[in-house]
Scaffold this motif. Structure first.
Motif, PDB file in Angstrom:
ATOM      1  N   SER A 370     -42.394 -54.431 -22.119  1.00 13.57           N
ATOM      2  CA  SER A 370     -42.055 -53.362 -21.175  1.00 13.57           C
ATOM      3  C   SER A 370     -40.552 -53.193 -21.016  1.00 13.57           C
ATOM      4  N   GLY A 371     -39.767 -54.111 -21.564  1.00 11.70           N
ATOM      5  CA  GLY A 371     -38.321 -54.040 -21.411  1.00 11.70           C
ATOM      6  C   GLY A 371     -37.621 -53.237 -22.485  1.00 11.70           C
ATOM      7  N   ILE A 372     -38.317 -52.914 -23.568  1.00 10.61           N
ATOM      8  CA  ILE A 372     -37.675 -52.177 -24.648  1.00 10.61           C
ATOM      9  C   ILE A 372     -37.873 -50.685 -24.442  1.00 10.61           C
ATOM     10  N   LYS A 373     -36.927 -49.881 -24.889  1.00  7.13           N
ATOM     11  CA  LYS A 373     -36.961 -48.444 -24.676  1.00  7.13           C
ATOM     12  C   LYS A 373     -37.727 -47.772 -25.819  1.00  7.13           C
ATOM     13  N   LEU A 374     -38.757 -47.013 -25.470  1.00 10.43           N
ATOM     14  CA  LEU A 374     -39.651 -46.391 -26.441  1.00 10.43           C
ATOM     15  C   LEU A 374     -39.310 -44.910 -26.606  1.00 10.43           C
ATOM     16  N   PHE A 375     -39.352 -44.452 -27.855  1.00 12.63           N
ATOM     17  CA  PHE A 375     -38.920 -43.100 -28.191  1.00 12.63           C
ATOM     18  C   PHE A 375     -39.973 -42.340 -28.989  1.00 12.63           C
ATOM     19  N   LEU A 376     -40.019 -41.035 -28.769  1.00 13.04           N
ATOM     20  CA  LEU A 376     -40.513 -40.086 -29.747  1.00 13.04           C
ATOM     21  C   LEU A 376     -39.368 -39.828 -30.724  1.00 13.04           C
ATOM     22  N   ASN A 377     -39.681 -39.397 -31.935  1.00 16.70           N
ATOM     23  CA  ASN A 377     -38.627 -39.127 -32.921  1.00 16.70           C
ATOM     24  C   ASN A 377     -39.121 -38.059 -33.875  1.00 16.70           C
ATOM     25  N   ASP A 378     -38.390 -36.919 -33.945  1.00 16.56           N
ATOM     26  CA  ASP A 378     -38.895 -35.831 -34.782  1.00 16.56           C
ATOM     27  C   ASP A 378     -37.771 -34.941 -35.275  1.00 16.56           C
ATOM     28  N   TYR A 379     -38.129 -34.053 -36.231  1.00 14.33           N
ATOM     29  CA  TYR A 379     -37.143 -33.168 -36.847  1.00 14.33           C
ATOM     30  C   TYR A 379     -37.448 -31.709 -36.516  1.00 14.33           C
ATOM     31  N   ASN A 380     -36.523 -30.828 -36.916  1.00 13.70           N
ATOM     32  CA  ASN A 380     -36.602 -29.393 -36.601  1.00 13.70           C
ATOM     33  C   ASN A 380     -36.640 -29.159 -35.092  1.00 13.70           C
ATOM     34  N   VAL A 381     -35.919 -29.989 -34.347  1.00 12.55           N
ATOM     35  CA  VAL A 381     -35.911 -29.863 -32.890  1.00 12.55           C
ATOM     36  C   VAL A 381     -34.513 -29.586 -32.344  1.00 12.55           C
ATOM     37  N   VAL A 382     -33.462 -29.907 -33.096  1.00 15.93           N
ATOM     38  CA  VAL A 382     -32.090 -29.628 -32.690  1.00 15.93           C
ATOM     39  C   VAL A 382     -31.332 -28.889 -33.790  1.00 15.93           C
ATOM     40  N   ALA A 383     -31.503 -29.287 -35.035  1.00 11.97           N
ATOM     41  CA  ALA A 383     -30.814 -28.609 -36.135  1.00 11.97           C
ATOM     42  C   ALA A 383     -31.285 -27.168 -36.274  1.00 11.97           C
ATOM     43  N   ASN A 384     -32.543 -26.887 -35.905  1.00 17.40           N
ATOM     44  CA  ASN A 384     -33.045 -25.518 -35.862  1.00 17.40           C
ATOM     45  C   ASN A 384     -34.122 -25.428 -34.783  1.00 17.40           C
ATOM     46  N   TRP A 385     -34.685 -24.240 -34.617  1.00 12.85           N
ATOM     47  CA  TRP A 385     -35.619 -23.978 -33.524  1.00 12.85           C
ATOM     48  C   TRP A 385     -37.070 -24.244 -33.903  1.00 12.85           C
ATOM     49  N   GLY A 386     -37.351 -24.677 -35.129  1.00 16.09           N
ATOM     50  CA  GLY A 386     -38.724 -24.722 -35.602  1.00 16.09           C
ATOM     51  C   GLY A 386     -39.701 -25.385 -34.658  1.00 16.09           C
ATOM     52  N   SER A 387     -39.345 -26.561 -34.105  1.00 16.62           N
ATOM     53  CA  SER A 387     -40.288 -27.319 -33.276  1.00 16.62           C
ATOM     54  C   SER A 387     -39.714 -27.674 -31.905  1.00 16.62           C
ATOM     55  N   THR A 388     -38.638 -27.006 -31.494  1.00 12.23           N
ATOM     56  CA  THR A 388     -37.973 -27.385 -30.248  1.00 12.23           C
ATOM     57  C   THR A 388     -38.898 -27.279 -29.048  1.00 12.23           C
ATOM     58  N   ASN A 389     -39.538 -26.138 -28.881  1.00 18.93           N
ATOM     59  CA  ASN A 389     -40.393 -25.945 -27.716  1.00 18.93           C
ATOM     60  C   ASN A 389     -41.643 -26.816 -27.785  1.00 18.93           C
ATOM     61  N   ASP A 390     -42.152 -27.011 -28.986  1.00 17.94           N
ATOM     62  CA  ASP A 390     -43.295 -27.904 -29.158  1.00 17.94           C
ATOM     63  C   ASP A 390     -42.922 -29.332 -28.749  1.00 17.94           C
ATOM     64  N   TYR A 391     -41.701 -29.749 -29.103  1.00 13.64           N
ATOM     65  CA  TYR A 391     -41.228 -31.090 -28.765  1.00 13.64           C
ATOM     66  C   TYR A 391     -41.054 -31.249 -27.256  1.00 13.64           C
ATOM     67  N   LEU A 392     -40.530 -30.210 -26.616  1.00 15.48           N
ATOM     68  CA  LEU A 392     -40.395 -30.249 -25.165  1.00 15.48           C
ATOM     69  C   LEU A 392     -41.754 -30.434 -24.498  1.00 15.48           C
ATOM     70  N   GLN A 393     -42.748 -29.700 -24.960  1.00 16.68           N
ATOM     71  CA  GLN A 393     -44.099 -29.834 -24.383  1.00 16.68           C
ATOM     72  C   GLN A 393     -44.657 -31.232 -24.616  1.00 16.68           C
ATOM     73  N   GLN A 394     -44.426 -31.778 -25.812  1.00 19.34           N
ATOM     74  CA  GLN A 394     -44.904 -33.127 -26.092  1.00 19.34           C
ATOM     75  C   GLN A 394     -44.197 -34.143 -25.188  1.00 19.34           C
ATOM     76  N   ALA A 395     -42.895 -33.988 -25.013  1.00 19.62           N
ATOM     77  CA  ALA A 395     -42.147 -34.901 -24.144  1.00 19.62           C
ATOM     78  C   ALA A 395     -42.674 -34.845 -22.715  1.00 19.62           C
ATOM     79  N   GLN A 396     -42.936 -33.650 -22.226  1.00 20.75           N
ATOM     80  CA  GLN A 396     -43.464 -33.504 -20.876  1.00 20.75           C
ATOM     81  C   GLN A 396     -44.845 -34.132 -20.752  1.00 20.75           C
ATOM     82  N   GLN A 397     -45.663 -33.998 -21.804  1.00 18.37           N
ATOM     83  CA  GLN A 397     -46.995 -34.616 -21.800  1.00 18.37           C
ATOM     84  C   GLN A 397     -46.886 -36.140 -21.729  1.00 18.37           C
ATOM     85  N   PHE A 398     -46.036 -36.726 -22.569  1.00 14.79           N
ATOM     86  CA  PHE A 398     -45.892 -38.190 -22.607  1.00 14.79           C
ATOM     87  C   PHE A 398     -45.277 -38.710 -21.312  1.00 14.79           C
TER      88      PHE A 398
END
Length: 572
Positions: A370-398
Motif C-alpha cells: 500500500s506504500g507504493i504509488k500505482l499508475f495507469l500508463n498510456d499513449y495518445n493522451v498528451v502528444a495528441n488528442w486520440g485518447s485524451t478524453n477516454d483516459y480522463l474517464q478511465q482515471a475518474q473511474q479508477f
C-alpha cells in the motif's frame, strides 16, 4: 449529376481561413454531405438527438464508416465531437473519429482525433470528443473526417458530429528562447522559491573581500530516462552508458527488464536478476526507479503460454506474478505501472469475460504494497488528442473505485518529424488534470533527422511539460542511439563514446544550467540581506574571503515550496 457531385466533394484544396463549424449536416437529418465508400449508409430513427442518425452497415474493414471532406487551414486547431452506438459485436470494441490528410504526392497522413475503448452495445450512445491541429509542415491537398473503429462486419450508428475551428495554434518559437513568456513565468512560479540570505559581520571585516556563494547541488524535480538493462549491466560501452545516467538523471525506469514476458518468457523459467542488478546499481548512485510494468493487456505483448490459461487458473497465475514481483522489488521502487496501455488492449478482461478485471489488478497490487504509488500508463493522451478524453474517464473511474490509483502516466511519443504543438499539449494536460491526480510524463521522445530541429522539438515540449502544475516528473524513453527504440533521430547522444548531439546539448543546458541555480555576490554590494529565486532542490551556501572558503561557515539545506532563510555570521 451524382458522379459530378462526388468528384467535387472529393477535391477539396486546403486554402483560406475557415471559422466556426466545418462539417455539414452533422446531425444526420439526411445523408447529404456524407459519403459511405465501400459500405452502405441509411437513415435510422434510433438517434442521439433530432429525428435520425446514420446506420453504417456492410463494413468489411475496421476503418470504414461515414466520411466527409472538410476544409481546414494549416496551423489551425479544431475541436471534434461525435456520437456512436454499437449494434452488435460484443465487448472490447474501440470507437474512433479519424482525420485523413491527402498530401501532394497522393500519400496519406492519418490522425485519430478522438477514441473510446472497450465499448459494447450495452453502453448505448458513446460520446467521442477531441481536437487536432492541422500540421503546417505538410503539403495537404484534401482532408477527410470519418467515423471508424468497430471490427469488420459490426454495424453502428453515427450522430451529432461536429468539427469546429478554434483558430490558430502557436507551437512556440523555433529559435532563440524556444518557448513563450508564459512558460518562463509559470516555471518561475511553480518550480522556484525564495532563498532569503541574512548576513551579520564582526567588526573589522572588509566586505569588499567577502563573497557569498549559493549553489544548487541537486534538483528536486524528477528528470529521468528509460534504461536498457543489458546495456547498463554490460562491461564495455555499458560503463559510459551507466556513467551518463548516473551523472545526468535522478530517476530511471527499466525499459523492458521488469515486464512479465522478460521475467518469465516460458512458464516457470523466471529471471529477476537482470532487473535487480540494474536497480541496485541505479539506487547506489541516488537514482530513484519506477516499476514498468506488472501486466500488459495488449494482445501482442502477452506470452504464448499465458494465452493458454482461462478462468480461475489465469486469475491465480496473474495474482501470483504481481505478488512475487512486488515482493522481490519491495523497497526498491517508487512507482508501478500496473496494467500498461489498458486503453488500447484488454486481453485479460476479454480472456476472463470480466470488464472490471483491470480494477482487480490494482486491488491486488495495492494490497501487496500500500506504500507504493500505482499508475495507469498510456499513449495518445498528451502528444495528441486520440485518447485524451477516454483516459480522463478511465482515471475518474479508477479514482472513484478506490483501488489505490496515485497518478497518470502519460507516454509522449511524438510523430516522425512532428513539431510539438505546445498549446495542444497544454490543453491536453489541462484536460487530464481534471481528474485531480498527478501526471508523470513516463515515455518522452521526439523524432527529427536534423539534430538542431530535434533540439528545438525537445526544448519546446520540455518547457511546456515543466511549466504545467499537474506534471510531477518527466522521463525520456531513452537517450542513446544504440539503446533507443527510435534510433538516432530521437537520440541525445550517439556512438560508442556517447557524444552529445545538438539535441543532447540543448536538453542538458536546460536541465543543468537554465533549470539549476547558482548565485555569487560580493558582500559590499549585497548588503546585509538579499533574496535569490532558486529552483527546488538541495543547496550549499559558502562564504569566501578573497576567493578562499571560510572554514566552518558552509550551510546545507533543501529548498522546497516554502521560502528558506539561511543566516550567516562572518567573524573577524
Amino acid at each position: 449529376m451524382g458522379k459530378v457531385w462526388l468528384l467535387l466533394l472529393m477535391v477539396v484544396v486546403v486554402v483560406g481561413e475557415v471559422r466556426g463549424a466545418v462539417l455539414r449536416n452533422g446531425g444526420f437529418e439526411s445523408l447529404s454531405g456524407w459519403d459511405c465508400w465501400n459500405i452502405q449508409c441509411y437513415l435510422n430513427s434510433d438517434r442521439h438527438s433530432g429525428q435520425h442518425s446514420a446506420l453504417a452497415t456492410g463494413r468489411n474493414n475496421y476503418w470504414e464508416g461515414p466520411s466527409q471532406m472538410i476544409q481546414v487551414s494549416a496551423g489551425h486547431s479544431y475541436d471534434v465531437s461525435g456520437w456512436m452506438k454499437l449494434l452488435g459485436g460484443g465487448g472490447g470494441q474501440t470507437l474512433m473519429l479519424e482525420i485523413d490528410y491527402t498530401l501532394a504526392d497522393n500519400s496519406h497522413h492519418y490522425e485519430t482525433v478522438a477514441s473510446s475503448s472497450n465499448k459494447s452495445p450495452q453502453d448505448g450512445w458513446v460520446h467521442l470528443s477531441g481536437a487536432f491541429t492541422v500540421p503546417a509542415n505538410l503539403d495537404i491537398r484534401a482532408t477527410r473526417f470519418y467515423f471508424q473503429g468497430p471490427k469488420a462486419g459490426i454495424q453502428f450508428l453515427a450522430d451529432d458530429a461536429s468539427v469546429t475551428d478554434t483558430g490558430h495554434s502557436s507551437s512556440g518559437s523555433g529559435s532563440g528562447s524556444h518557448g513563450n513568456s508564459h512558460s518562463h513565468s509559470a516555471i518561475d512560479q511553480l518550480r522556484k522559491s525564495n532563498i532569503n540570505v541574512r548576513i551579520t559581520t564582526a567588526a573589522g571585516v572588509n566586505k569588499n573581500d567577502i563573497t557569498i556563494r549559493v549553489t544548487q547541488t541537486k534538483k528536486a524535480f524528477p528528470f529521468g530516462t528509460a534504461v536498457n538493462s543489458w546495456k547498463y549491466n554490460a562491461n564495455d560501452a555499458g560503463g559510459r552508458y551507466r556513467d551518463f545516467i548516473h551523472k545526468h538523471f535522478n530517476w530511471a525506469v527499466p525499459e523492458n527488464a521488469l515486464k512479465w514476458p522478460t521475467i518469465e518468457p516460458n512458464r516457470g523459467q523466471k529471471n529477476y536478476d537482470l532487473a535487480l542488478n540494474m536497480i541496485h546499481g541505479l539506487k547506489s548512485h541516488g537514482i530513484k526507479v519506477r516499476g514498468h510494468n506488472l501486466v500488459w493487456s495488449v494482445d501482442q505483448f502477452v506470452q504464448g503460454w499465458l494465452k493458454n490459461l482461462w478462468g480461475n487458473d489465469l486469475r491465480a497465475v496473474v495474482k501470483a506474478h504481481i505478488q512475487e514481483t512486488m515482493q522481490k522489488t519491495r523497497g526498491l521502487l517508487e512507482h508501478w505501472d500496473v496494467n500498461n496501455e489498458n486503453l488500447h488492449g484488454q486481453w485479460f478482461q476479454n480472456q476472463l469475460h470480466d470488464p472490471s478485471y483491470n480494477l482487480e489488478l490494482f486491488r491486488i497490487a495495492h494490497a501487496q504494497d500500500s506504500g507504493i504509488k500505482l499508475f495507469l500508463n498510456d499513449y495518445n493522451v498528451v502528444a495528441n488528442w486520440g485518447s485524451t478524453n477516454d483516459y480522463l474517464q478511465q482515471a475518474q473511474q479508477f479514482k472513484g473505485a478506490g483501488v489505490g490509483l496515485y497518478g497518470l502516466g502519460a507516454q509522449c511519443h511524438f510523430g516522425v518529424e512532428e513539431d510539438p504543438d505546445v498549446n495542444g499539449v497544454k490543453q491536453r494536460l489541462d484536460r487530464l488534470a481534471q481528474a485531480g491526480l498527478p501526471i508523470w510524463v513516463t515515455e518522452l521522445d521526439v523524432v527529427a533527422q536534423d539534430e538542431n530541429r530535434r533540439a528545438d522539438f525537445y526544448e519546446k515540449v520540455l518547457r511546456t511539460l515543466y511549466s504545467h502544475p499537474a506534471v510531477e516528473g518527466i522521463l525520456f524513453w531513452g537517450f542513446w542511439d544504440q539503446a533507443h527504440w527510435r534510433g538516432e533521430a530521437a537520440a541525445l547522444v550517439r556512438g560508442n563514446n556517447l557524444d552529445l548531439t545538438a539535441a543532447g546539448r540543448r536538453v542538458l543546458d536546460l536541465l543543468e544550467r537554465q533549470w539549476m541555480t547558482e548565485d555569487s555576490r560580493d558582500l559590499a554590494h549585497a548588503g546585509s540581506s538579499y533574496s535569490v529565486r532558486g529552483f527546488h532542490g538541495d543547496y550549499e551556501v559558502q562564504v569566501l574571503n578573497k576567493g578562499q572558503e571560510v572554514a566552518g561557515l558552509r550551510q546545507r539545506f533543501t529548498l522546497g515550496t516554502s521560502d528558506h532563510t539561511p543566516t550567516l555570521h562572518i567573524p573577524g
